[in-house]
Scaffold this motif. Sequence first.
Motif, short mmCIF file in Angstrom:
data_model
loop_
_atom_site.label_atom_id
_atom_site.label_comp_id
_atom_site.label_asym_id
_atom_site.label_seq_id
_atom_site.Cartn_x
_atom_site.Cartn_y
_atom_site.Cartn_z
N ARG A 63 0.86 -1.18 0.00
CA ARG A 63 0.00 0.00 0.00
C ARG A 63 0.90 1.24 0.00
O ARG A 63 1.64 1.46 0.95
CB ARG A 63 -0.90 0.01 1.25
CG ARG A 63 -1.78 -1.22 1.44
CD ARG A 63 -2.88 -1.36 0.40
NE ARG A 63 -3.69 -0.18 0.22
CZ ARG A 63 -4.75 0.15 0.95
NH1 ARG A 63 -5.16 -0.66 1.91
NH2 ARG A 63 -5.41 1.26 0.71
N ASP A 64 0.85 2.02 -1.06
CA ASP A 64 1.70 3.20 -1.21
C ASP A 64 1.03 4.39 -0.55
O ASP A 64 0.00 4.89 -1.02
CB ASP A 64 1.94 3.48 -2.70
CG ASP A 64 3.01 4.52 -2.93
OD1 ASP A 64 3.02 5.55 -2.21
OD2 ASP A 64 3.85 4.32 -3.82
N THR A 65 1.62 4.89 0.53
CA THR A 65 1.01 5.97 1.31
C THR A 65 1.23 7.35 0.69
O THR A 65 0.63 8.32 1.13
CB THR A 65 1.54 5.98 2.75
OG1 THR A 65 2.96 6.15 2.75
CG2 THR A 65 1.17 4.70 3.47
N ARG A 73 -4.66 7.39 4.90
CA ARG A 73 -5.73 7.58 5.89
C ARG A 73 -5.88 6.33 6.75
O ARG A 73 -5.99 6.41 7.97
CB ARG A 73 -7.05 7.92 5.20
CG ARG A 73 -8.19 8.23 6.17
CD ARG A 73 -9.54 8.32 5.49
NE ARG A 73 -9.94 7.07 4.86
CZ ARG A 73 -10.38 5.98 5.52
NH1 ARG A 73 -10.45 5.98 6.83
NH2 ARG A 73 -10.73 4.90 4.86
N GLU A 74 -5.88 5.15 6.11
CA GLU A 74 -6.00 3.89 6.85
C GLU A 74 -4.84 3.71 7.83
O GLU A 74 -5.04 3.26 8.97
CB GLU A 74 -6.01 2.70 5.88
CG GLU A 74 -7.27 2.58 5.08
CD GLU A 74 -7.18 1.50 4.01
OE1 GLU A 74 -6.21 0.70 4.03
OE2 GLU A 74 -8.06 1.46 3.14
N LEU A 75 -3.63 4.05 7.39
CA LEU A 75 -2.46 3.94 8.24
C LEU A 75 -2.59 4.85 9.46
O LEU A 75 -2.34 4.43 10.59
CB LEU A 75 -1.19 4.28 7.45
CG LEU A 75 0.12 4.30 8.23
CD1 LEU A 75 0.42 2.94 8.84
CD2 LEU A 75 1.26 4.75 7.33
N GLY A 79 -3.11 2.57 12.55
CA GLY A 79 -1.83 2.44 13.24
C GLY A 79 -1.53 3.58 14.19
O GLY A 79 -0.72 3.44 15.09
N GLY A 80 -2.16 4.73 13.94
CA GLY A 80 -1.96 5.86 14.82
C GLY A 80 -0.80 6.77 14.43
O GLY A 80 -0.63 7.83 15.00
N MET A 81 0.01 6.36 13.46
CA MET A 81 1.15 7.16 13.00
C MET A 81 1.24 7.02 11.49
O MET A 81 0.85 6.01 10.92
CB MET A 81 2.47 6.65 13.60
CG MET A 81 2.57 6.76 15.09
SD MET A 81 4.22 6.31 15.71
CE MET A 81 4.30 4.57 15.36
N GLY A 82 1.81 8.04 10.85
CA GLY A 82 2.01 7.99 9.42
C GLY A 82 3.35 7.41 9.02
O GLY A 82 3.70 7.41 7.85
N MET A 83 4.09 6.89 9.98
CA MET A 83 5.44 6.37 9.74
C MET A 83 5.38 5.08 8.92
O MET A 83 4.52 4.23 9.14
CB MET A 83 6.11 6.09 11.09
CG MET A 83 7.54 5.66 10.99
SD MET A 83 8.32 5.52 12.62
CE MET A 83 7.69 3.94 13.16
N VAL A 84 6.30 4.96 7.98
CA VAL A 84 6.44 3.75 7.19
C VAL A 84 7.87 3.25 7.30
O VAL A 84 8.76 4.04 7.60
CB VAL A 84 6.07 3.99 5.69
CG1 VAL A 84 4.60 4.28 5.56
CG2 VAL A 84 6.91 5.07 5.06
N PRO A 85 8.10 1.96 7.09
CA PRO A 85 7.13 0.94 6.76
C PRO A 85 6.29 0.55 7.98
O PRO A 85 6.74 0.67 9.12
CB PRO A 85 7.97 -0.23 6.29
CG PRO A 85 9.25 -0.09 7.04
CD PRO A 85 9.46 1.40 7.17
N CYS A 86 5.11 0.07 7.68
CA CYS A 86 4.22 -0.44 8.72
C CYS A 86 3.51 -1.66 8.15
O CYS A 86 2.96 -1.60 7.05
CB CYS A 86 3.21 0.62 9.14
SG CYS A 86 2.07 0.02 10.41
#
Length: 117
Positions: A63-65, A73-75, A79-86
Motif C-alpha cells: 500500500r503506497d502511502t 488515511r488507513e495507516l 496504526g496511529g502514526m504515518g510512519m512507514v514501513p508499517c
Amino acid sequence: MITGSVAVFSTVVAYSAAVICCRKPAVETYQLYQFDSCPFCFRVRQFLQESGFEAAGIEVTLRDTVRDPEARRELLEGGGMGMVPCLRIEREGVVRWLYESMDIIDYLRQRLQERTA
C-alpha cells in the motif's frame, strides 16, 4: 473405581490433545504500508522478494502511502502514526500494526519459517 475414572480421564485428555495438535493455524493477512523512495521500506520489500514469500504462498499487499491517499488515511487511523514501513497484520478479525523495518522483517521471517517447516 478410582482406577477406572483415571483411565477414562486419560482417554479424554489424549483425545483433546490430538484435536488441539491437529487444528490448522489461523491464517494471517498482511498489508505493507510503504512508499517507493523510503530506504527502510526498500529493505522490507527486498526481503520479501529475496526470501521466497511468493513461492511459499504468502501474500503481502503493498500500500503506497504517497500515491494512495486512502492508504495513508488507513495507516493514520489504524496504526496511529504515518510512519512507514508499517505492516498491518490481521488474524481472526484482530488487527495489529507493526512498525520498524527490522521488526517487520523478523516477524515475517518467523512466519515464513513456520509455514515452510
